[in-house]
Design an enzyme around this catalytic site. Structure first.
Site, PDB file in Angstrom:
ATOM      1  N   ASP A  62      36.648  24.572  39.240  1.00 29.24           N
ATOM      2  CA  ASP A  62      38.055  24.574  40.066  1.00 29.24           C
ATOM      3  C   ASP A  62      38.061  25.289  41.050  1.00 29.24           C
ATOM      4  OD1 ASP A  62      37.563  26.742  38.340  1.00 29.24           O
ATOM      5  OD2 ASP A  62      39.492  26.614  37.243  1.00 29.24           O
ATOM      6  N   ASN A 128      45.826  30.649  27.051  1.00 32.43           N
ATOM      7  CA  ASN A 128      46.642  29.474  26.504  1.00 32.43           C
ATOM      8  C   ASN A 128      45.925  28.255  26.136  1.00 32.43           C
ATOM      9  OD1 ASN A 128      46.044  28.594  28.839  1.00 32.43           O
ATOM     10  ND2 ASN A 128      48.250  28.412  29.685  1.00 32.43           N
ATOM     11  N   HIS A 130      43.412  26.961  27.941  1.00 34.35           N
ATOM     12  CA  HIS A 130      43.168  26.071  29.092  1.00 34.35           C
ATOM     13  C   HIS A 130      41.588  26.371  29.514  1.00 34.35           C
ATOM     14  CE1 HIS A 130      44.326  29.302  32.200  1.00 34.35           C
ATOM     15  NE2 HIS A 130      42.758  29.109  32.495  1.00 34.35           N
ATOM     16  N   GLU A 135      45.970  23.055  32.257  1.00 34.13           N
ATOM     17  CA  GLU A 135      46.982  23.756  31.643  1.00 34.13           C
ATOM     18  C   GLU A 135      47.424  23.025  30.383  1.00 34.13           C
ATOM     19  OE1 GLU A 135      47.459  26.868  31.810  1.00 34.13           O
ATOM     20  OE2 GLU A 135      47.733  27.195  34.085  1.00 34.13           O
TER      21      GLU A 135
HETATM   22  C1  GLP Z   1      40.782  30.972  34.950  1.00 32.05           C
HETATM   23  C2  GLP Z   1      39.725  29.985  35.210  1.00 32.05           C
HETATM   24  C3  GLP Z   1      39.117  29.191  33.824  1.00 32.05           C
HETATM   25  C4  GLP Z   1      38.525  30.539  33.217  1.00 32.05           C
HETATM   26  C5  GLP Z   1      39.896  31.530  32.757  1.00 32.05           C
HETATM   27  C6  GLP Z   1      39.519  32.760  32.019  1.00 32.05           C
HETATM   28  O1  GLP Z   1      42.065  30.490  34.725  1.00 32.05           O
HETATM   29  N1  GLP Z   1      40.329  28.922  35.960  1.00 32.05           N
HETATM   30  O2  GLP Z   1      37.983  28.663  34.188  1.00 32.05           O
HETATM   31  O3  GLP Z   1      37.939  30.216  31.994  1.00 32.05           O
HETATM   32  O4  GLP Z   1      40.360  31.919  33.860  1.00 32.05           O
HETATM   33  O5  GLP Z   1      38.967  33.800  32.642  1.00 32.05           O
HETATM   34  P1  GLP Z   1      38.321  35.128  32.298  1.00 32.05           P
HETATM   35  O6  GLP Z   1      37.203  34.555  32.007  1.00 32.05           O
HETATM   36  O7  GLP Z   1      38.304  35.865  33.338  1.00 32.05           O
HETATM   37  O8  GLP Z   1      39.082  35.528  30.898  1.00 32.05           O
END
Ligand code: GLP
Length: 234
Positions: A62, A128, A130, A135
Site C-alpha cells: 500500500d 482493528n 486491517h 479496513e
Molecule cells: C498501517 C499499514 C499496515 C500495518 C499497520 C500496522 O496501517 N498500512 O500494513 O500493518 O499500519 O502498523 P504497525 O506495524 O506500525 O503497528
C-alpha cells in the site's frame, strides 16, 4: 494457521527471516512487503544478511494518496530507508499515490501483481484487524483499490506525523483477494494493542468486519506473535 510465540520483535524478525530463506531456497522470486513498525526487525535481518536479492522482485501492499515520496512518512520513503537503499532487488514496486489518474494506477498495479505472483507475503496487522489498508467492511473479493482510511487508523498512524491533520485520509491498497493468492503468508504482531485483533483473527468467525480473519482460509499462514500480542489467546 501456525502460531509461533516469540519473546520480542527481534526474535520475531529472525524467525520470519528464517522462513523467508526457506522460501527462497524453494525458488521464491517475488516478495510481498509491508510497512509499519512491525516488519522493521525482519528488514534488518535481510539487510544484515549476505543473501543476494538481485533476482528478487518486491511488491508493496500500500501507499498513501497525495503524500510526496520525499515525505519521510510515505511508504516509498520508509521502504528505501529500511530496506531498498541497503539491499538491491531486481525491481521494487509500490503503488504510486501521486498518480494523476488513480484508476489507471490501480489497474496497472493489479497487472503487476498478476505478472509477478507473490511467493512470500509479509504482513502486519492494524488494531482493528486491517491488513494492508483493507479496513473492516472491505469485501474479501477486492483487488487493488482506493481506500478511505478509518478514523482509528488515522489516529493510530498520527504518531508518525507532526499533527493528525497531516495524516493522509486515503490510500491505495492491495486487496484481500490479491493477498490471499500469495503462496505463503507470514503475519507478525507485537504488543498488547494487537491482542484483540490477533484473538479475533485466529479464534473468531471469518468476517469482513475483521479483515485478517480471512487468513483462516489460507493453507499456508504463519503467525508470529510476542507474549503481549498473544495475551488474549487461550
Ligand atoms: C498501517 C499499514 C499496515 C500495518 C499497520 C500496522 O496501517 N498500512 O500494513 O500493518 O499500519 O502498523 P504497525 O506495524 O506500525 O503497528
Amino acid at each position: 494457521m501456525k502460531v509461533i510465540r516469540v519473546q520480542n520483535q527481534v526474535e520475531g524478525g529472525e524467525i520470519a527471516f528464517t522462513l523467508l530463506k526457506e522460501s527462497l531456497t524453494k525458488g521464491a522470486k517475488t516478495l510481498g512487503l509491508a510497512t509499519g513498525s512491525t516488519p522493521i526487525t525482519f528488514y534488518q535481518e535481510i539487510v544484515n544478511s549476505k543473501l543476494d536479492f538481485s533476482d528478487i522482485t518486491s511488491i508493496n501492499l500500500d501507499e498513501y494518496v497525495a503524500l510526496p515520496i520525499e515525505n519521510p512518512q510515505s511508504y516509498d520513503f520508509f521502504m528505501k530507508e529500511h530496506l531498498f537503499n541497503h539491499k538491491k532487488f531486481k525491481k521494487n514496486y509500490l503503488p504510486n499515490g501521486l498518480a494523476k489518474d488513480l484508476d489507471k494506477e490501480i489497474a496497472a498495479y493489479n497487472q503487476i501483481i498478476a505478472e509477478n505472483p507473490i511467493d512470500f507475503q509479509i504482513l502486519g496487522i492494524g488494531r482493528n484487524g486491517h491488513i494492508g489498508f483493507n479496513e473492516p467492511g472491505t469485501s474479501f473479493d477486492m483487488k487493488t483499490h482506493l481506500v478511505d482510511l478509518e478514523k482509528s487508523t488515522i489516529e493510530a498512524n498520527s504518531r508518525f506525523f507532526a499533527s493528525i491533520d497531516d495524516v493522509p485520509n486515503q490510500a491505495i491498497s492491495m486487496g484481500i483477494a490479491s493477498i490471499m493468492e500469495s503462496k505463503m503468508i507470514v503475519l507478525l504482531a507485537f504488543g498488547k494493542e494487537k491482542a484483540a485483533a490477533i484473538k479475533g483473527m485466529i479464534t473468531g468467525p471469518v468476517t469482513e468486519d475483521l479483515p485478517a480473519s480471512i487468513l483462516q482460509k489460507h493453507d499456508n499462514v504463519v503467525v508470529i506473535v510476542d507474549n503481549e500480542a498473544a495475551s488474549e489467546l487461550e
